[in-house]
Scaffold this active site. Structure first.
Site, PDB file in Angstrom:
ATOM      1  N   ARG A  15       0.842  -1.187   0.000  1.00 29.07           N
ATOM      2  CA  ARG A  15       0.000   0.000   0.000  1.00 29.07           C
ATOM      3  C   ARG A  15       0.889   1.254   0.000  1.00 29.07           C
ATOM      4  O   ARG A  15       2.035   1.202   0.424  1.00 29.07           O
ATOM      5  CB  ARG A  15      -0.896   0.021   1.233  1.00 29.07           C
ATOM      6  CG  ARG A  15      -1.891  -1.105   1.301  1.00 29.07           C
ATOM      7  CD  ARG A  15      -2.654  -1.075   2.625  1.00 29.07           C
ATOM      8  NE  ARG A  15      -3.601  -2.162   2.707  1.00 29.07           N
ATOM      9  CZ  ARG A  15      -3.360  -3.340   3.256  1.00 29.07           C
ATOM     10  NH1 ARG A  15      -2.185  -3.588   3.798  1.00 29.07           N
ATOM     11  NH2 ARG A  15      -4.282  -4.274   3.288  1.00 29.07           N
ATOM     12  N   LYS A  40      -2.166  -1.499   7.433  1.00 32.55           N
ATOM     13  CA  LYS A  40      -3.556  -1.048   7.540  1.00 32.55           C
ATOM     14  C   LYS A  40      -4.400  -1.980   8.395  1.00 32.55           C
ATOM     15  O   LYS A  40      -5.251  -1.531   9.160  1.00 32.55           O
ATOM     16  CB  LYS A  40      -4.153  -0.930   6.139  1.00 32.55           C
ATOM     17  CG  LYS A  40      -5.589  -0.467   6.112  1.00 32.55           C
ATOM     18  CD  LYS A  40      -6.111  -0.406   4.694  1.00 32.55           C
ATOM     19  CE  LYS A  40      -7.589  -0.101   4.676  1.00 32.55           C
ATOM     20  NZ  LYS A  40      -8.121  -0.136   3.306  1.00 32.55           N
ATOM     21  N   HIS A 153      -3.761  -9.371   3.230  1.00 33.16           N
ATOM     22  CA  HIS A 153      -5.203  -9.522   3.411  1.00 33.16           C
ATOM     23  C   HIS A 153      -5.464 -10.600   4.454  1.00 33.16           C
ATOM     24  O   HIS A 153      -4.923 -11.693   4.360  1.00 33.16           O
ATOM     25  CB  HIS A 153      -5.873  -9.915   2.093  1.00 33.16           C
ATOM     26  CG  HIS A 153      -5.943  -8.801   1.115  1.00 33.16           C
ATOM     27  ND1 HIS A 153      -4.974  -8.595   0.163  1.00 33.16           N
ATOM     28  CD2 HIS A 153      -6.861  -7.827   0.943  1.00 33.16           C
ATOM     29  CE1 HIS A 153      -5.296  -7.535  -0.563  1.00 33.16           C
ATOM     30  NE2 HIS A 153      -6.430  -7.054  -0.111  1.00 33.16           N
TER      31      HIS A 153
END
Length: 175
Positions: A15, A40, A153
């Site tokens: 990211r 994140k 993820h």
């Protein structure tokens, strides 16, 4: 700095914030790994670095080493370990300007060739799309469970937004 940042985004699926906060003490060029202590989703992870990503970081390190260590105020000392001394919003603005320039060049080239430009070409490209591109490329190399480790993820249903295997590639694996 933008070309280096873009290359890292496309090569690693990191990211924007992960790239901008990357510190040299977390980069292991010999092992081809960048440690991301804060992401994140709140979990640390190690991001594998492709050969191109390593080359980009080696070039940055060479430039940094040639310039010598910073000296000065406390803010400079705090930033000295950062790979990129730029804010996330500045990256976004620079990327938007680069896309706008590329779009203008495209339109100008179409006009010069007396062709009609595609009205949608480079009109909705965002920095985050580089993560999507990287993840899609990596999905052709790694199985889903490894891809989740690379991209960070936690849930595979979120990763499915990026994972678009082609039927013919899947068929080749069955052969």
């Amino acid at each position: 700095m933008l070309p280096s940042i873009v290359w890292l985004a496309v090569e690693t699926a990191m990211r924007r914030g992960e790239i901008i906060t990357l510190r040299w003490e977390h980069v292991d060029l010999k092992r081809h790994v960048a440690h991301l202590p804060a992401t994140k989703n709140g979990s640390a992870r190690d991001a594998p670095l492709s050969s191109r990503a390593v080359a980009v970081l080696q070039a940055l390190k060479g430039t940094r080493d040639a310039a010598g260590e910073k000296s000065g105020n406390d803010e400079d000392a705090a930033d000295a370990g950062r790979v990129f001394e730029i804010r996330s919003d500045a990256v976004t603005r620079a990327f938007e300007r680069a896309v706008a320039r590329a779009r203008k060049n495209y339109v100008d080239e179409c006009k010069a060739a007396k062709q009609r430009p595609d009205g949608k070409f480079l009109t909705d490209l965002r920095f985050h799309d580089l993560r999507h591109e990287a993840t899609s490329r990596l999905a052709s190399i790694f199985p889903m469970h490894e891809l989740t480790e690379i991209t960070g993820h936690k849930e595979t249903h979120m990763l499915m937004r990026y994972y678009h295997p082609r039927a013919e590639d899947l068929a080749k694996r069955l052969a």
